[in-house]
Design a protein around this motif. Structure first.
Motif, short mmCIF file in Angstrom:
data_model
loop_
_atom_site.label_atom_id
_atom_site.label_comp_id
_atom_site.label_asym_id
_atom_site.label_seq_id
_atom_site.Cartn_x
_atom_site.Cartn_y
_atom_site.Cartn_z
N GLY A 275 -0.94 7.92 -8.36
CA GLY A 275 -0.85 7.38 -7.01
C GLY A 275 -2.05 6.50 -6.67
O GLY A 275 -1.89 5.32 -6.34
N PRO A 276 -3.27 7.06 -6.77
CA PRO A 276 -4.45 6.26 -6.46
C PRO A 276 -4.56 4.98 -7.28
O PRO A 276 -5.02 3.95 -6.78
N LEU A 277 -4.08 5.02 -8.52
CA LEU A 277 -4.17 3.81 -9.34
C LEU A 277 -3.29 2.71 -8.76
O LEU A 277 -3.68 1.53 -8.71
N ILE A 278 -2.10 3.10 -8.29
CA ILE A 278 -1.22 2.11 -7.65
C ILE A 278 -1.83 1.67 -6.32
O ILE A 278 -1.86 0.49 -6.00
N ALA A 279 -2.38 2.64 -5.58
CA ALA A 279 -2.97 2.32 -4.28
C ALA A 279 -4.12 1.34 -4.42
O ALA A 279 -4.26 0.42 -3.62
N VAL A 280 -4.91 1.51 -5.46
CA VAL A 280 -6.09 0.66 -5.57
C VAL A 280 -5.67 -0.78 -5.85
O VAL A 280 -6.33 -1.74 -5.42
N VAL A 281 -4.53 -0.95 -6.53
CA VAL A 281 -4.01 -2.31 -6.73
C VAL A 281 -3.66 -2.91 -5.38
O VAL A 281 -4.02 -4.06 -5.07
N TRP A 282 -2.99 -2.13 -4.56
CA TRP A 282 -2.60 -2.61 -3.22
C TRP A 282 -3.84 -2.90 -2.38
O TRP A 282 -3.98 -3.97 -1.79
N TYR A 283 -4.77 -1.96 -2.34
CA TYR A 283 -5.99 -2.18 -1.56
C TYR A 283 -6.68 -3.47 -1.96
O TYR A 283 -7.22 -4.19 -1.13
N SER A 284 -6.67 -3.74 -3.26
CA SER A 284 -7.44 -4.89 -3.74
C SER A 284 -6.82 -6.20 -3.25
O SER A 284 -7.43 -7.25 -3.35
N LEU A 285 -5.59 -6.10 -2.74
CA LEU A 285 -4.93 -7.31 -2.24
C LEU A 285 -4.99 -7.39 -0.72
O LEU A 285 -4.31 -8.21 -0.11
N THR A 286 -5.79 -6.51 -0.11
CA THR A 286 -5.82 -6.48 1.35
C THR A 286 -7.25 -6.60 1.87
O THR A 286 -8.22 -6.45 1.14
N GLU A 287 -7.31 -6.90 3.15
CA GLU A 287 -8.60 -6.91 3.86
C GLU A 287 -8.53 -5.81 4.90
O GLU A 287 -7.55 -5.70 5.62
N TRP A 288 -9.57 -4.98 4.98
CA TRP A 288 -9.53 -3.87 5.93
C TRP A 288 -10.38 -4.16 7.14
O TRP A 288 -11.52 -4.58 7.02
N ASN A 289 -9.77 -3.91 8.28
CA ASN A 289 -10.54 -4.00 9.50
C ASN A 289 -11.07 -2.61 9.83
O ASN A 289 -10.32 -1.68 10.05
N LEU A 290 -12.39 -2.51 9.85
CA LEU A 290 -13.00 -1.19 10.02
C LEU A 290 -12.67 -0.57 11.36
O LEU A 290 -12.48 0.63 11.48
N LEU A 291 -12.61 -1.44 12.42
CA LEU A 291 -12.43 -0.89 13.75
C LEU A 291 -11.01 -0.39 13.97
O LEU A 291 -10.79 0.71 14.45
N THR A 292 -10.05 -1.21 13.58
CA THR A 292 -8.66 -0.83 13.85
C THR A 292 -8.05 -0.05 12.69
O THR A 292 -6.95 0.46 12.80
N GLN A 293 -8.75 -0.01 11.57
CA GLN A 293 -8.22 0.66 10.36
C GLN A 293 -6.92 0.00 9.91
O GLN A 293 -6.03 0.65 9.41
N GLN A 294 -6.80 -1.30 10.15
CA GLN A 294 -5.59 -2.02 9.75
C GLN A 294 -5.85 -2.79 8.46
O GLN A 294 -6.91 -3.37 8.27
#
Lengths: 284, 308, 339
Positions: free
Chosen positions: B46-65
């Motif tokens: 699961g985490p391995l798939i998630a990390v691929v997805w995370y790597s394609l996103t930008e996280w907003n720290l305040l809104t957690q979006q």
């Protein structure tokens, strides 16, 4: 003149030279431990004073202050109980899976083995970020669960699985057949025949798993934030004054307390421990 | 012969055609393997798939979006952020410094300690001791020994008239210090792997060569070294992968400094993800690390296969 | 009364069929030996009976039950393994009692049965030893003892003597035979050694490539082999086979379809050159004590084996061979017996 250099004497001289060379080479391996213990007994003032191995004044108070500076006893216990649980869990889970992979015929066995091999090569650093979110979602941040679950099911656990599998494969199959004829279930064969004959492999897994958990650093650093939930490696790096300057005498006293018991056990069981690492190194 | 053994209990399961022996075995196997498999899927797959997805996103720290940004994070790493290449350079320097030094020392120690003589066990125990010690403890002690002017090493150097550098405060010296102390910590592991390999070489080989008049060096060069080939390969790749994963040692000894002089990949991921909370970027870094380790592993498997 | 029966039993691993349809019926108290060259499937067949291998198709009955899908321990069989398979961490007593313990037999019952089996096999002095402290023959005996303790309906032996030296083998062979007499249980025994098969069996099953070649008493197999394979597999030294054409003139009346004739080395008699069935020259004479084995080269180049207990014959001597007409074996073109 020629009589002086007999073959026997050449051999002795040779041996003396080697021994001297090895002693010199051993200095950076041994000295840090000695200096660690010696400095743990020095006062804050003396610690950078003279480069003497024997403290001028034995500062026993350091070993009391260690426990006053932070909940060091509690942290010590945390490391111990976590390592014991991780070791027990890993032994159970890895020997079950290793047995199935070694001995049982079922559809999908090859695929599972392949999946697990890939997991074997992935460093924890790669999956640590999603695992952090997973643990936060499950409400397990700042608990000891991540420090138990991640090593048990991570690369360490999988390496243990393959180590067990390799060992089971080499056991005589007819013994297990005899067990089945005697009326044992699969679980019975595993528990009463395969496991008792796999003591060396179990010992290797136990030793490596325990040390690995005992020395774990990245996961505690990320998942644990309360002082009384710290494990030893985290606690050791925490002996500083409010400005972040290391309190060396306390830090080294605490480090001695953390390292010396392990070293004593290691020296007693050095043969077994070294063999365990050799076994896992060759297989892994 | 009156026989009341449970072996003859014909009543139970006389025939249960719906459950064949084969199915029974498969079911039991799945039960055996399910804890490992479940753990693998939850904490790894699961985490391995998630990390691929995370790597394609930008996280907003305040809104957690999370916002999908495509390959932006990879672009950042590879083309825009000079830190990345600096970190890669550090990692490579670390590996290039550590691997040969570690292997050469391991081989020499193994050659000296593969025989049987008085004290051999003591020496093996000594050289292996740092391996069982925690990296944090080891780093703490060496950090202490390598303090600026008041450090023990520099005091010793001063005795022989050398003005030692402030080891951990100058980038190049810090890197050298980290490499050397890491080698001392881990060389024992490779040493025992080499010893095991050396002891597996039949004595007859050396004896035969000696009868033909080969010298010690010739025996090593033409017989021992080639026979150690597979071990050398394995050790090389394991040590290289290990060098890319080093974190605790550097965290404790230099904290990545000075001037990011010892900031290596594993540390950089931690820093970006858990100190600067740049999850997307850190995930992209994790993927890059994954690829590096994967390539090294496949390289090792290919070499091993060629050997066998 | 039938103790065990197989009907059209098959086994395949993936696409490879290793047992290709075996039918067999074993009577209670019978000693049956599976024999055949390595890879013929005899051990696999035994393991299928034991339940250690599953049966791909066909029906296996033990007693009056169909046991195809029954776990090994419920089948009422016990097995003696080639490697003895004694549990290294248990002493002899516990090894023998292990099965009863697993089946939760009461302790006194267990002790009684172990003691009884130990007495039968003269194992009493060894009961507290561990397997590693026993000689090969002793381990073998313990393995048999373990099988006896469970008082099974059928004993299965998987090449049990192949790890022993020659002398001990002969000894253990006779012990197994007398054990069979005493217990009167059904026994199925796998071996590749045809002497073992001949001496022990009430009934021999010759297997080749997963098929039964012939089932019969040792005497039937020896005297009336069903086909060329059995003819040559049973008997040592093995039967001489000649195409019928090369000796047709001298042969007595024989079936028309016969294409080969077989003659056992021990049935052949020496006679004067010029007379007899075949003639040739002595290539080699191997003296074995009780008799000699002559290698005789026929004009066609074939080598004939002759068991001979007369005086020494030099190499190159010309001689002729004869045989009683009822000692001839005829086979047709497909290799089947033709009488």
């Amino acid at each position: 003149m020629t009589a002086f250099l007999t073959r026997r004497r050449i051999r002795i001289i040779n041996q003396v030279c080697w021994t001297v060379a090895l002693c010199v080479a051993a200095i950076p391996f041994v000295f840090p431990f000695l200096w660690m213990v010696s400095s743990g007994f020095k006062s804050a003032a003396e610690i950078f004073g003279s480069p003497s191995l024997v403290p001028r004044e034995w500062q026993w108070r350091n070993f009391i202050d260690v426990f006053n500076h932070q909940p060091f006893a509690r942290q010590y216990f945390n490391s111990l109980y976590i390592a014991v649980i991780v070791t027990a869990l890993t032994l159970l889970v890895s020997s079950l899976a290793g047995y199935a992979l070694a001995r049982m015929r079922f559809a999908g066995a090859a695929l599972i083995a392949l999946l697990l091999v890939t997991a074997l090569m992935i460093p924890e650093e790669v999956t640590i970020i999603p695992n952090f979110f997973l643990m936060r979602w499950a409400g397990l941040v700042d608990t000891h669960w991540p420090l138990i679950l991640l090593p048990t099911f991570g690369p360490q656990g999988i390496m243990a699985t393959f180590l067990m599998r390799q060992y089971f494969l080499a056991l005589p199959r007819e013994l297990e057949d005899a067990g089945k004829m005697d009326g044992l279930s699969r679980l019975g064969v595993w528990w009463r025949i395969a496991l008792p004959m796999s003591r060396p492999a179990l010992a290797a897994v136990a030793i490596i798993t325990f040390l690995n958990s005992w020395n774990l650093f990245l996961e505690p650093l990320i998942f644990v934030s309360s002082l009384d939930k710290f494990t030893l490696p985290l606690a050791l790096s925490n002996f500083t004054d409010p400005y972040g300057t290391p309190l060396w005498h306390l830090q080294l006293a605490a480090t001695s307390l953390a390292v010396v018991p392990i070293l004593v056990v290691y020296i007693i069981a050095q043969r077994q421990i070294i063999e365990s690492f050799a076994l896992s190194g060759v297989k892994g | 012969m009156a026989d009341t053994l449970p072996m003859r209990d014909t009543a139970r399961r006389e025939d249960a055609p719906w459950l064949t022996l084969k199915m029974r075995e498969a079911m039991e196997a799945w039960l055996f393997i399910s804890p490992t498999l479940a753990g693998f899927l939850i904490f790894f797959g699961g985490p391995l798939i998630a990390v691929v997805w995370y790597s394609l996103t930008e996280w907003n720290l305040l809104t957690q979006q999370a916002t999908f940004v495509g390959l932006d994070n990879y672009n950042d790493a590879l083309f825009r952020n000079p830190d990345f290449w600096h970190v890669v350079r550090n990692s490579v320097i670390f590996a290039v410094g550590l691997v040969p030094l570690n292997m050469a020392l391991a081989l020499v120690l193994a050659l000296a300690l593969s025989g049987r003589f008085a004290g051999v066990v003591v020496f093996r125990t000594v050289f292996f001791a740092p391996v069982v010690t925690s990296a944090v403890a080891w780093a703490i002690v060496w950090k202490f020994l390598l303090q600026g002017e008041a450090g023990f090493i520099n005091q010793i150097l001063a005795l022989v008239g050398i003005d030692g550098p402030n080891w951990l405060r100058e980038p190049n010296w810090a890197m050298a210090a980290v490499i050397v102390t890491r080698v001392i910590k881990m060389v024992g592991l490779n040493m025992i792997l080499y010893i095991a390999a050396l002891q597996a070489i039949p004595r007859d080989y050396g004896a035969a060569a000696r009868l033909e008049g080969a010298s010690g060096w010739q025996i090593f060069r033409w017989i021992v070294w080639p026979l150690l080939g597979p071990t050398t390969l394995v050790i090389m790749v394991i040590t290289t992968i290990g060098s890319f994963k080093v974190f605790d040692h550097i965290y404790q000894m230099t904290g990545g400094g000075p001037e990011n002089g010892t900031l290596v990949l594993a540390f950089y991921i931690y820093q970006q993800g858990f100190q600067f909370f740049d999850v997307g970027y850190a995930s992209a870094l994790a993927m890059i690390m994954f690829v590096i380790v994967m390539v090294l592993t496949i390289f090792q498997l290919a070499l091993r296969r060629r050997d066998t | 009364m039938t103790s065990l029966s197989l009907s059209n039993v098959k086994k395949h691993f993936g696409r490879v069929e290793v047992i290709r349809g075996v039918d067999l019926s074993v009577d209670r108290g019978e000693f049956v030996v599976f024999v055949g060259p390595s890879g013929c499937g005899k051990s696999t067949l035994l393991r299928m009976i034991s339940g250690l291998e599953d049966i791909s198709s066909g029906v296996l009955r033990i007693g009056d039950r169909i046991v195809n899908e029954m776990p090994p321990a419920r089948r009422g069989v016990a097995m003696v393994f080639q490697s003895y398979a004694l549990y290294p961490h248990l002493n002899v007593r516990d090894n023998m009692g292990f099965g009863l313990k697993v089946r939760k037999a009461p302790a006194d019952e267990r002790a009684r049965r172990v003691a009884e089996a130990a007495r039968t096999l003269k194992l009493e002095p060894l009961l507290d030893r561990f397997p590693r402290e026993l000689s090969g023959g002793q381990r073998q005996r313990v393995a048999i003892g373990r099988a006896i303790v469970g008082n099974p309906e059928v004993f299965l032996f998987d090449e049990p003597l192949s790890n022993l030296d020659a002398e001990l083998r002969v000894h253990m062979r006779s012990e197994i035979a007398s054990l069979h007499k005493r217990l009167g249980s059904t026994m199925i025994y796998v071996t590749h050694d045809q002497i073992e098969a001949m001496t022990l069996a009430d009934k021999i099953v010759v297997l080749r490539d997963g098929l039964v070649e012939q089932v019969g008493t040792p005497r039937e197999l020896y005297e009336r082999p069903d086909n060329l394979f059995v003819a040559q597999f049973i008997g040592s030294p093995k039967m001489n086979i000649l195409p019928i054409g090369s000796v047709a003139g001298a042969l007595p009346a024989h079936p028309n379809r016969a294409s080969h004739v077989g003659m056992r080395p021990e049935d052949l008699k020496l006679t004067d050159p010029g007379s007899g069935l075949v003639s040739g020259r002595v290539l080699l004479s191997e003296y074995t004590g009780a008799s000699s084995l002559l290698h005789v080269e026929l004009p066609g180049g074939e080598v004939f084996l002759v068991a001979y207990d007369g005086q020494t014959i030099d190499a190159d001597t010309a001689l002729a061979l004869t045989i009683a007409p009822d000692r001839l074996h005829f086979f047709d073109a497909t290799g089947r017996r033709a009488t």
